[in-house]
Enzyme design. Sequence first.
Site, PDB file in Angstrom:
ATOM      1  N   ARG A  47      22.751  17.316 -39.670  1.00 30.56           N
ATOM      2  CA  ARG A  47      23.100  16.689 -40.943  1.00 30.56           C
ATOM      3  C   ARG A  47      23.030  15.162 -40.901  1.00 30.56           C
ATOM      4  O   ARG A  47      22.394  14.523 -41.740  1.00 30.56           O
ATOM      5  CB  ARG A  47      24.536  17.081 -41.358  1.00 30.56           C
ATOM      6  CG  ARG A  47      24.672  18.388 -42.060  1.00 30.56           C
ATOM      7  CD  ARG A  47      25.997  19.015 -41.695  1.00 30.56           C
ATOM      8  NE  ARG A  47      25.957  19.345 -40.285  1.00 30.56           N
ATOM      9  CZ  ARG A  47      25.464  20.503 -39.819  1.00 30.56           C
ATOM     10  NH1 ARG A  47      25.087  21.416 -40.649  1.00 30.56           N
ATOM     11  NH2 ARG A  47      25.382  20.737 -38.525  1.00 30.56           N
ATOM     12  N   THR A  48      23.729  14.563 -39.917  1.00 37.03           N
ATOM     13  CA  THR A  48      23.871  13.104 -39.907  1.00 37.03           C
ATOM     14  C   THR A  48      22.508  12.431 -39.739  1.00 37.03           C
ATOM     15  O   THR A  48      22.189  11.464 -40.439  1.00 37.03           O
ATOM     16  CB  THR A  48      24.833  12.692 -38.769  1.00 37.03           C
ATOM     17  OG1 THR A  48      25.999  13.506 -38.856  1.00 37.03           O
ATOM     18  CG2 THR A  48      25.218  11.239 -38.870  1.00 37.03           C
ATOM     19  N   ARG A 100      24.304   7.472 -32.641  1.00 37.02           N
ATOM     20  CA  ARG A 100      25.246   8.523 -32.196  1.00 37.02           C
ATOM     21  C   ARG A 100      25.213   8.526 -30.683  1.00 37.02           C
ATOM     22  O   ARG A 100      24.131   8.544 -30.076  1.00 37.02           O
ATOM     23  CB  ARG A 100      24.853   9.891 -32.741  1.00 37.02           C
ATOM     24  CG  ARG A 100      25.694  11.003 -32.124  1.00 37.02           C
ATOM     25  CD  ARG A 100      25.564  12.313 -32.826  1.00 37.02           C
ATOM     26  NE  ARG A 100      26.221  12.291 -34.117  1.00 37.02           N
ATOM     27  CZ  ARG A 100      26.443  13.382 -34.856  1.00 37.02           C
ATOM     28  NH1 ARG A 100      26.056  14.569 -34.417  1.00 37.02           N
ATOM     29  NH2 ARG A 100      27.054  13.301 -36.019  1.00 37.02           N
ATOM     30  N   HIS A 112      33.829   9.066 -36.560  1.00 35.83           N
ATOM     31  CA  HIS A 112      32.596   9.445 -37.272  1.00 35.83           C
ATOM     32  C   HIS A 112      32.778   8.897 -38.695  1.00 35.83           C
ATOM     33  O   HIS A 112      33.059   9.630 -39.637  1.00 35.83           O
ATOM     34  CB  HIS A 112      32.454  10.966 -37.254  1.00 35.83           C
ATOM     35  CG  HIS A 112      31.120  11.494 -37.698  1.00 35.83           C
ATOM     36  ND1 HIS A 112      30.158  10.712 -38.301  1.00 35.83           N
ATOM     37  CD2 HIS A 112      30.593  12.748 -37.630  1.00 35.83           C
ATOM     38  CE1 HIS A 112      29.097  11.475 -38.567  1.00 35.83           C
ATOM     39  NE2 HIS A 112      29.343  12.700 -38.178  1.00 35.83           N
ATOM     40  N   LYS A 156      15.200   8.395 -17.285  1.00 37.45           N
ATOM     41  CA  LYS A 156      14.700   7.724 -16.060  1.00 37.45           C
ATOM     42  C   LYS A 156      15.697   6.685 -15.567  1.00 37.45           C
ATOM     43  O   LYS A 156      15.387   5.886 -14.694  1.00 37.45           O
ATOM     44  CB  LYS A 156      13.360   7.044 -16.354  1.00 37.45           C
ATOM     45  CG  LYS A 156      12.268   8.000 -16.800  1.00 37.45           C
ATOM     46  CD  LYS A 156      10.997   7.229 -17.167  1.00 37.45           C
ATOM     47  CE  LYS A 156      10.039   8.103 -17.937  1.00 37.45           C
ATOM     48  NZ  LYS A 156       9.014   7.319 -18.644  1.00 37.45           N
TER      49      LYS A 156
HETATM   50  N1   CP Z   1      28.825  16.732 -39.559  1.00 34.53           N
HETATM   51  C1   CP Z   1      28.001  16.353 -38.554  1.00 34.53           C
HETATM   52  O1   CP Z   1      28.187  15.321 -37.918  1.00 34.53           O
HETATM   53  O2   CP Z   1      26.971  17.218 -38.326  1.00 34.53           O
HETATM   54  P1   CP Z   1      25.776  16.975 -37.294  1.00 34.53           P
HETATM   55  O3   CP Z   1      26.366  17.034 -35.908  1.00 34.53           O
HETATM   56  O4   CP Z   1      24.787  18.078 -37.562  1.00 34.53           O
HETATM   57  O5   CP Z   1      25.203  15.611 -37.562  1.00 34.53           O
END
Ligand code: CP
Length: 310
Positions: free
Chosen positions: A59-60, A109, A137, A87
């Site tokens: 999603r993100t 991320r 998040h 590496k």
């Molecule tokens: N909600 C969320 O962070 O989903 P993903 O891990 O798929 O990005």
Amino acid sequence: MNNLSVDHLTGIEQLSAEDIEIIFQTADQFKKVINRPIKKVPSLRDITIANLFFENSTRTKLSFELAEKRLSADVVNFSASNSSVSKGETLIDTVNNILSMKVDMVVMRHPYPGAAQFLSERIGARVINAGDGKHEHPTQALLDTYSIRERLGTVAGKKVVIVGDISHSRVALSNIYALQRLGAEVMVCGPTTLIPKHIELLGVKVSHNLREALEWCDVANMLRIQLERQDMQHIPSLREYAMRYGLDKSLMDSLEKEIVVMHPGPINRGVEITSDVADSQNAIILDQVENGVAIRMAIIYLLAVKIERQ
Ligand code: CP
């Protein structure tokens, strides 16, 4: 002036209620854009954004990429699994190499808490945290609170319970900060082993009884058990967890009021939530995903405007 107080989005902890309101008002405008036949605006034609994902995401990652493309930014994508990180290259070396290619903004991320903050203190580009380990998040919490505002008209005064694996969840901490900034009451609910000790110090209520929590709340945000972040077994089995903390239709039907059901995804159907609840009128799970694009367009736009004003 509609200007964020921050230069980077590393966490909700750093945002004021006014910042969140500016993001929501900007997202309202972008939501209109993405529901038009032509879903694109030329706002960020001069901006290049790198999406650096050192952890899996569906999603993100997709939501950020769509948001960037709908703002007409140039986009480059990087996944740690098929990069030179394997590496032995450090995070700073990886990012500085990418920045040498004249990148203006980094969406990252990373499995380590604080990675986005670390980067923001060391590079010239804007940094957006797309999830840093068990820490925060922030864009998820913004899209969650925006979706509550959309469904219930306001967040202030609402009672929101976050159910499940609070200890290993970055979504929980960011939601607690965002909900409190906007004037909601927050409860966390789950087994003792998945609720951090002393979490009451954050000003949240704690319950270990799902029915009691659901009777109290207006909104239930059902979290996934984060098996990939657990270094030991915290629950006897997923089946036993589902029996005590899973939300099913018979429990929903037995409540004396309607509640809104949320989930950040990915859903483990039959564990934290059954399909008949996830797909019901009470659930706003796909609204959350749709709003994620507008919220991310708003954040990228508001941070990019600050680059252009420098
Ligand atoms: N909600 C969320 O962070 O989903 P993903 O891990 O798929 O990005």
